[in-house]
Scaffold this motif. Structure first.
Motif, short mmCIF file in Angstrom:
data_model
loop_
_atom_site.label_atom_id
_atom_site.label_comp_id
_atom_site.label_asym_id
_atom_site.label_seq_id
_atom_site.Cartn_x
_atom_site.Cartn_y
_atom_site.Cartn_z
N ASP A 4 0.83 -1.21 0.00
CA ASP A 4 0.00 0.00 0.00
C ASP A 4 0.86 1.26 0.00
O ASP A 4 0.49 2.27 -0.61
CB ASP A 4 -0.94 -0.01 1.21
CG ASP A 4 -2.24 0.70 0.88
OD1 ASP A 4 -2.69 0.59 -0.28
OD2 ASP A 4 -2.79 1.36 1.76
N TYR A 7 1.84 1.79 -3.46
CA TYR A 7 0.66 2.26 -4.19
C TYR A 7 0.40 3.75 -3.93
O TYR A 7 0.20 4.54 -4.86
CB TYR A 7 -0.56 1.41 -3.77
CG TYR A 7 -1.87 1.97 -4.24
CD1 TYR A 7 -2.32 1.75 -5.53
CD2 TYR A 7 -2.66 2.77 -3.40
CE1 TYR A 7 -3.53 2.29 -5.98
CE2 TYR A 7 -3.86 3.30 -3.83
CZ TYR A 7 -4.29 3.05 -5.12
OH TYR A 7 -5.47 3.60 -5.56
N CYS A 95 -10.80 4.34 -5.19
CA CYS A 95 -9.89 4.17 -4.06
C CYS A 95 -10.45 4.84 -2.82
O CYS A 95 -10.53 4.23 -1.75
CB CYS A 95 -8.52 4.74 -4.44
SG CYS A 95 -7.51 5.22 -3.06
C1 LIG Z 1 -5.06 0.07 -2.75
C2 LIG Z 1 -5.66 1.12 -1.90
N1 LIG Z 1 -6.87 1.57 -2.22
C3 LIG Z 1 -7.43 2.52 -1.48
C4 LIG Z 1 -6.78 3.06 -0.43
C5 LIG Z 1 -7.44 4.10 0.39
N2 LIG Z 1 -6.93 5.41 0.32
C6 LIG Z 1 -5.87 5.80 -0.39
S1 LIG Z 1 -5.61 7.45 -0.21
C7 LIG Z 1 -6.90 7.62 0.80
C8 LIG Z 1 -7.30 8.93 1.38
C9 LIG Z 1 -6.76 9.18 2.70
O1 LIG Z 1 -7.20 8.39 3.71
C10 LIG Z 1 -7.53 6.42 1.00
C11 LIG Z 1 -8.70 6.22 1.86
C12 LIG Z 1 -5.51 2.58 -0.12
N3 LIG Z 1 -4.83 3.05 0.93
N4 LIG Z 1 -4.97 1.60 -0.88
#
Ligand SMILES: Cc1ncc(C[n+]2csc(CCO)c2C)c(N)n1
Length: 184
Positions: A4, A7, A95
């Motif tokens: 993550d 990512y 996401c």
């Molecule tokens: C693969 C993957 N998908 C979604 C998120 C969730 N996400 C990413 S940025 C963000 C905003 C700040 O909380 C959120 C909720 C993750 N972490 N990893």
């Protein structure tokens, strides 16, 4: 958590592109608010988990993304390369929205409080975060309102593809768990 972190670094890059192609200052502010969430909210708890593995973001730089992660990153970069913010929104919103949806459901399950990931669950089930998701969705609806039916269908397909890549990302964790089980 490790995958993550890779990512999220790449996810954050997409906002640079969106800000560059934004039509209005309001739009820039909106992408900035989303990026801020990625950087602050998402990072704080994540760094705590990395610490438990005796790792920092510097160690993450040396780790390669797994195929599901790389697919998702490639997809977002491909969409961003078109330079159209309606498309970028469809690629980045699943996401944000899926996490709010999933973690609100999880937080409602009483046993979740005993989970080692409770602080992660709690953060993403937050009312303020759900409100921000609503605001970002409303902006996307507004930005896409005047488009042709064909264009809307094209954008809906991007949203669906990104959602399926999210699903594959979740499943990736179980794949590794199975591999560890088989290695025993
Ligand atoms: C693969 C993957 N998908 C979604 C998120 C969730 N996400 C990413 S940025 C963000 C905003 C700040 O909380 C959120 C909720 C993750 N972490 N990893």
């Amino acid at each position: 958590m490790i995958q993550d972190s890779i990512y999220l670094k790449n996810y954050a890059r997409i906002y640079g592109k969106a800000i560059f192609h934004a039509d209005t200052l309001r739009e820039i502010q909106l992408y900035y608010s989303m990026l801020n969430f990625v950087n602050d909210t998402e990072s704080e708890v994540r760094l705590d988990y990395l610490k438990q593995f005796c790792m920092t973001d510097n160690d993450i730089e040396l780790i390669a993304p797994l195929p599901e992660n790389q697919n998702y990153i490639d997809f977002m970069f491909e969409i961003a390369s078109h330079g159209k913010n309606e498309e970028i929104l469809m690629a980045v919103l699943p996401c944000m929205l899926s996490y709010s949806y999933i973690f609100r459901k999880l937080a409602a399950v009483p046993t979740s409080r005993q989970s080692r990931y409770w602080d992660f669950i709690k953060d993403h089930a937050d009312e303020q975060y759900a409100e921000s998701c609503k605001e970002w969705s409303a902006f996307a609806e507004h930005k896409c309102a005047g488009l042709s039916v064909a264009n809307k269908k094209y954008l809906a397909d991007i949203f669906e593809k990104a959602s399926l890549l999210e699903l594959a990302f979740w499943k990736m964790a179980y794949r590794n768990e199975r591999m560890e089980e088989n290695a025993k």
